[in-house]
Design an enzyme around this catalytic site. Structure first.
Site, PDB file in Angstrom:
ATOM      1  N   GLY A  62       0.764  -1.243   0.000  1.00 52.15           N
ATOM      2  CA  GLY A  62       0.000   0.000   0.000  1.00 52.15           C
ATOM      3  C   GLY A  62       0.792   1.288   0.000  1.00 52.15           C
ATOM      4  O   GLY A  62       0.376   2.281  -0.594  1.00 52.15           O
ATOM      5  N   ASP A  69       0.789   3.399   4.630  1.00 56.17           N
ATOM      6  CA  ASP A  69      -0.209   4.103   3.823  1.00 56.17           C
ATOM      7  C   ASP A  69      -1.369   4.597   4.686  1.00 56.17           C
ATOM      8  O   ASP A  69      -1.768   5.751   4.610  1.00 56.17           O
ATOM      9  CB  ASP A  69      -0.730   3.222   2.670  1.00 56.17           C
ATOM     10  CG  ASP A  69      -1.223   1.852   3.132  1.00 56.17           C
ATOM     11  OD1 ASP A  69      -1.045   1.506   4.324  1.00 56.17           O
ATOM     12  OD2 ASP A  69      -1.787   1.124   2.304  1.00 56.17           O
ATOM     13  N   ASP A 105      -5.644   2.035  10.534  1.00 48.97           N
ATOM     14  CA  ASP A 105      -7.076   1.833  10.773  1.00 48.97           C
ATOM     15  C   ASP A 105      -7.230   1.386  12.237  1.00 48.97           C
ATOM     16  O   ASP A 105      -7.217   2.226  13.134  1.00 48.97           O
ATOM     17  CB  ASP A 105      -7.542   0.781   9.754  1.00 48.97           C
ATOM     18  CG  ASP A 105      -9.023   0.540   9.748  1.00 48.97           C
ATOM     19  OD1 ASP A 105      -9.770   1.384  10.238  1.00 48.97           O
ATOM     20  OD2 ASP A 105      -9.462  -0.501   9.248  1.00 48.97           O
ATOM     21  N   THR A 144      -1.946  -3.764  12.637  1.00 44.65           N
ATOM     22  CA  THR A 144      -0.795  -4.056  11.773  1.00 44.65           C
ATOM     23  C   THR A 144       0.439  -3.292  12.242  1.00 44.65           C
ATOM     24  O   THR A 144       1.507  -3.876  12.448  1.00 44.65           O
ATOM     25  CB  THR A 144      -1.098  -3.636  10.306  1.00 44.65           C
ATOM     26  OG1 THR A 144      -2.331  -4.218   9.921  1.00 44.65           O
ATOM     27  CG2 THR A 144       0.001  -4.061   9.364  1.00 44.65           C
ATOM     28  N   LEU A 145       0.271  -2.010  12.414  1.00 44.29           N
ATOM     29  CA  LEU A 145       1.397  -1.160  12.773  1.00 44.29           C
ATOM     30  C   LEU A 145       1.954  -1.521  14.148  1.00 44.29           C
ATOM     31  O   LEU A 145       3.166  -1.533  14.359  1.00 44.29           O
ATOM     32  CB  LEU A 145       0.930   0.296  12.754  1.00 44.29           C
ATOM     33  CG  LEU A 145       1.991   1.329  12.492  1.00 44.29           C
ATOM     34  CD1 LEU A 145       2.833   0.969  11.282  1.00 44.29           C
ATOM     35  CD2 LEU A 145       1.340   2.683  12.290  1.00 44.29           C
ATOM     36  N   LYS A 191      -7.190   6.778  10.114  1.00 42.53           N
ATOM     37  CA  LYS A 191      -8.616   6.682  10.477  1.00 42.53           C
ATOM     38  C   LYS A 191      -8.674   6.554  11.992  1.00 42.53           C
ATOM     39  O   LYS A 191      -8.913   5.471  12.534  1.00 42.53           O
ATOM     40  CB  LYS A 191      -9.230   5.427   9.859  1.00 42.53           C
ATOM     41  CG  LYS A 191      -9.541   5.503   8.409  1.00 42.53           C
ATOM     42  CD  LYS A 191     -10.415   4.293   8.066  1.00 42.53           C
ATOM     43  CE  LYS A 191     -10.309   3.935   6.624  1.00 42.53           C
ATOM     44  NZ  LYS A 191     -10.968   2.655   6.329  1.00 42.53           N
ATOM     45  N   ASP A 232      -5.576  -0.113  -2.258  1.00 46.08           N
ATOM     46  CA  ASP A 232      -6.322  -0.974  -3.173  1.00 46.08           C
ATOM     47  C   ASP A 232      -7.673  -1.427  -2.638  1.00 46.08           C
ATOM     48  O   ASP A 232      -7.965  -1.348  -1.446  1.00 46.08           O
ATOM     49  CB  ASP A 232      -5.512  -2.238  -3.447  1.00 46.08           C
ATOM     50  CG  ASP A 232      -5.521  -3.187  -2.236  1.00 46.08           C
ATOM     51  OD1 ASP A 232      -5.261  -2.705  -1.114  1.00 46.08           O
ATOM     52  OD2 ASP A 232      -5.817  -4.384  -2.416  1.00 46.08           O
TER      53      ASP A 232
HETATM   54  P1  5GP Z   1      -5.057  -1.883  10.617  1.00 45.16           P
HETATM   55  O1  5GP Z   1      -4.199  -3.038  11.041  1.00 45.16           O
HETATM   56  O2  5GP Z   1      -4.594  -0.550  11.119  1.00 45.16           O
HETATM   57  O3  5GP Z   1      -6.513  -2.136  10.951  1.00 45.16           O
HETATM   58  O4  5GP Z   1      -5.066  -1.894   9.048  1.00 45.16           O
HETATM   59  C1  5GP Z   1      -4.062  -1.344   8.297  1.00 45.16           C
HETATM   60  C2  5GP Z   1      -4.131  -1.882   6.888  1.00 45.16           C
HETATM   61  O5  5GP Z   1      -5.479  -2.083   6.474  1.00 45.16           O
HETATM   62  C3  5GP Z   1      -3.557  -0.877   5.918  1.00 45.16           C
HETATM   63  O6  5GP Z   1      -2.179  -1.066   5.737  1.00 45.16           O
HETATM   64  C4  5GP Z   1      -4.359  -1.166   4.667  1.00 45.16           C
HETATM   65  O7  5GP Z   1      -3.740  -2.198   3.945  1.00 45.16           O
HETATM   66  C5  5GP Z   1      -5.695  -1.659   5.171  1.00 45.16           C
HETATM   67  N1  5GP Z   1      -6.733  -0.599   5.180  1.00 45.16           N
HETATM   68  C6  5GP Z   1      -7.315  -0.026   6.249  1.00 45.16           C
HETATM   69  N2  5GP Z   1      -8.215   0.894   5.875  1.00 45.16           N
HETATM   70  C7  5GP Z   1      -8.191   0.903   4.533  1.00 45.16           C
HETATM   71  C8  5GP Z   1      -8.900   1.688   3.530  1.00 45.16           C
HETATM   72  O8  5GP Z   1      -9.730   2.566   3.794  1.00 45.16           O
HETATM   73  N3  5GP Z   1      -8.586   1.415   2.246  1.00 45.16           N
HETATM   74  C9  5GP Z   1      -7.678   0.471   1.874  1.00 45.16           C
HETATM   75  N4  5GP Z   1      -7.453   0.297   0.577  1.00 45.16           N
HETATM   76  N5  5GP Z   1      -6.987  -0.270   2.783  1.00 45.16           N
HETATM   77  C10 5GP Z   1      -7.256  -0.049   4.088  1.00 45.16           C
END
Ligand code: 5GP
Length: 173
Positions: free
Chosen positions: A41, A96, A99, A103-104, A127, A155
């Protein structure tokens, strides 16, 4: 599947990248910066950002995935890890979008285990209202509402990454 008009335009993105790069350049003067892009991403944001940073740096990548379509699986898989020795590096992790933060947080803990000289995090999009794990972020491009966005590297099902701007994605029946 519908991709709307730009939510963040090319001009807004470029302006923000210049601001972020100026802050990063000031903060990393005299340090040994290793910029680490989280694939897939962040590939476009990362390449734009590193070209604007005004201090010497090295680069590496991580490939991680946690997402199934628009639903998070909550499970992270690391497909490629940093190859550089990070012991004496000031690591800047470039993401990128953050959320839930799961992951981070996972990647951050893994990197901290290898004891870099310092570790900071830069994300293009945040977000914040969706956060489940509190992970410290040092540089944020844009805080956005809880919408699924695509473009500028992001994506849906590996598509739309090549849009030069960020758009809200809606799934139609
Ligand atoms: P987290 O672990 O913070 O919930 O998710 C992070 C990952 O989720 C990001 O690196 C991305 O790949 C994906 N992601 C979260 N929100 C979005 C979004 O609105 N659009 C897209 N394309 N990917 C997202």
């Amino acid at each position: 599947m519908v991709v709307g008009k730009p939510f963040l335009t090319v001009e807004q993105i470029q302006k923000k990248n210049r601001e972020l790069a100026a802050r990063i350049s000031a903060d990393y003067r005299g340090k040994d910066l290793l910029a680490v892009g989280i694939l897939k991403g962040a590939f476009i944001f990362f390449s734009d950002l590193v070209r604007l940073i005004q201090v010497p740096l090295t680069i590496d990548f991580l490939i991680a995935s946690s997402y199934m379509k628009t639903e998070t699986s909550g499970e992270i898989r690391l497909h490629y890890n940093i190859r550089e020795n990070i012991a004496d590096k000031d690591v800047l992790l470039v993401e990128d979008i953050v959320d839930t933060g799961i992951t981070l947080n996972y990647l951050r803990e893994r990197i901290l285990n290898e004891e870099p000289r310092s570790l900071r995090i830069c994300t293009f999009l945040d977000k914040k209202e969706r956060r489940e794990v509190d992970v410290p972020i040092d540089y944020v491009g844009f805080e956005i509402p809880n919408e699924f966005v695509v473009g500028y590297g992001l994506d849906y099902d590996n598509r739309f990454r090549n849009l030069p701007y960020i758009s809200v994605f809606k799934k139609t029946a």
